[in-house]
Scaffold this motif. Structure first.
Motif, short mmCIF file in Angstrom:
data_model
loop_
_atom_site.label_atom_id
_atom_site.label_comp_id
_atom_site.label_asym_id
_atom_site.label_seq_id
_atom_site.Cartn_x
_atom_site.Cartn_y
_atom_site.Cartn_z
N TYR A 216 0.83 -1.21 0.00
CA TYR A 216 0.00 0.00 0.00
C TYR A 216 0.86 1.26 0.00
N LYS A 222 -3.89 -2.60 -5.35
CA LYS A 222 -5.15 -1.94 -5.68
C LYS A 222 -6.35 -2.61 -5.01
N SER A 225 -8.05 -1.96 1.17
CA SER A 225 -7.33 -0.86 1.80
C SER A 225 -6.57 -1.40 3.00
N VAL A 226 -5.76 -0.56 3.60
CA VAL A 226 -4.97 -0.99 4.76
C VAL A 226 -5.88 -1.42 5.90
N ARG A 227 -7.10 -0.91 5.93
CA ARG A 227 -8.04 -1.30 6.99
C ARG A 227 -8.29 -2.80 6.98
N ASP A 228 -8.17 -3.42 5.81
CA ASP A 228 -8.40 -4.85 5.71
C ASP A 228 -7.30 -5.66 6.39
N VAL A 271 -0.85 6.07 3.95
CA VAL A 271 -1.55 4.81 4.16
C VAL A 271 -2.30 4.79 5.50
N PRO A 274 -5.99 7.46 6.89
CA PRO A 274 -7.43 7.14 6.92
C PRO A 274 -7.87 6.38 8.17
#
Length: 420
Positions: A216, A222, A225-228, A271, A274
């Motif tokens: 990331y 792609k 997101s880093v939240r995953d 990264v 958010p």
């Protein structure tokens, strides 16, 4: 005094104000993005509309003050002052004071605390300190936790029997303070490709072909997101408040992956930003490196615009030995050069002398004294070389959850309270 104006123009007024009131007006107007003349016009309207008599203001020694007001505004103020039988200067002072009271200082922007745990020397216990700080911050506020007193936190508590330490461990316990847990929402980031933090907490490392923090940061991933990537540590002591971004071996190539980025020092921030609204504290467990990835971590911990000094910064674990001092100098050079190159400020949250045992001899004890003699960054805790941390690692648990009453846990809580 009023300077005449043509119809439709503002008129210049000259009077006096106490110097402190004039300064407060100037500062508050700037903070709120309001022109001083508009602020004074609003102030006069507010004061004239206030039926009660306000507390008189000492206008003795007032200094000259001038502004531009809409036509008739000054005359209205004079008429109201005459009606209330107070001097014009007093009416103006009360008006400004009322406006200041009703237009308070805007709240400072809240920034998540970002704690960058770093040292380019391996083996100093960065991972243990990072995990300890994160755990101490996330412990439930409904818990009663033991915290070492400030004196004990700076003693060589791994060396029972040394001259400057109590002979009996129970005597150290008598110095404990009882506090509620901090109960903060914490994100702990394993930024080290070796993955010691991930393994120590019993979590699975991210597969080399899976989305990762490094991918990331490099902009090559792609999917999602880093939240995953975030995993919540399953331990009742933290009540779901301690999250972890696990490590991935691809971070060994991080310096190469982000080296061509135009703003590579900001890649970690891009990264993680958010996620910041979800947490009170973000702790970064850095690799033993002075590369580009470390630059990104230092930049992430910088003091942002309007951020309070000491809210974020670098926390440096060291050992009481000469090689650790040499590595520390190299890290300082990197931080200082980064500040100059990027025109930023990086706060030093402190030094943690880790794995200390005075029984190792004069070199160790004299090195500790040298660390303590430093004024910036200052030593905020000394953690003894005791078995509890090693046992916690073997059992894949955070120290404060595995041995919440051990001396190491008490000191790490003291350190956490120093920086949060």
């Amino acid at each position: 005094m009023v300077t005449p104006s043509t119809p439709g123009d503002k008129e210049k007024v000259v009077s006096k104000l106490p110097s402190w009131l004039r300064q407060d007006l100037k500062v508050r107007a700037a903070q709120l993005g309001v022109d001083i003349q508009d602020a004074v016009s609003q102030a006069i309207e507010m004061w004239r509309a206030t039926p009660e008599r306000l507390t008189p203001i000492d206008t003795t020694g007032g200094v000259s003050w001038s502004s531009w007001l809409p036509p008739g505004k000054w005359a209205d103020l004079k008429a109201t002052c005459a009606q209330r039988e107070i001097p014009l200067v007093q009416g103006l002072a009360q008006s400004v004071a009322l406006w200041l009271r009703e237009n308070s200082t805007p709240a400072a922007r809240r920034y998540v605390r970002r704690v960058i745990v770093c040292n380019q020397k391996g083996g100093v216990g960065k991972t243990a300190v990072a995990a300890g700080i994160a755990g101490a911050c996330a412990e439930g506020d409904n818990l009663k936790v033991l915290v070492a007193s400030a004196a004990v936190a700076l003693l060589s508590d791994g060396a029972i029997g040394a001259a400057d330490v109590a002979d009996d461990a129970n005597e150290l316990d008598s110095e404990d303070e009882v506090h509620p847990g901090l109960g903060l929402r914490v994100l702990l980031v394993d930024y080290d490709p070796q993955g010691h933090l991930t393994n120590q907490l019993g979590l699975a490392t991210i597969g080399i072909d899976e989305p990762s923090l490094a991918k990331y940061m490099a902009g090559t991933e792609k999917r999602g997101s880093v939240r995953d990537l975030v995993v919540t540590l399953d331990d009742d002591r933290f009540g779901g408040r301690l999250d972890v971004v696990p490590s991935c071996a691809d971070a060994f190539l991080l310096d190469i992956m982000i080296s061509t980025d135009r703003n590579r020092q900001a890649t970690l921030e891009r990264v993680l930003e958010p996620l910041e609204a979800d947490y009170d504290v973000i702790v970064i467990d850095c690799p033993p490196s002075l590369g580009v990835g470390m630059d990104a971590a230092i930049y992430y911990g910088r003091r942002r615009e309007e951020e309070e000094p000491g809210n974020s910064g670098v926390l440096i674990p060291v050992q009481a030995e000469d090689s650790s001092a040499d590595a520390f100098e190299l890290l300082l050079e990197q931080i200082e050069s980064g500040q100059a190159d990027w025109r930023i400020e990086v706060d030093y949250l402190g030094l943690v002398v880790n794995l200390y045992d005075a029984r190792d001899g004069y070199v160790i004890t004299s090195s500790l004294e040298a660390w303590k003699a430093m004024e910036e960054p200052r030593v905020i805790g000394v953690i003894g070389r005791l078995k509890d941390q090693r046992e916690a690692v073997r059992n894949k648990r955070a120290l404060v959850a595995y041995a919440p009453s051990c001396q190491q846990a008490k000191v790490i809580r003291r350190i956490a309270r120093e920086i949060v």
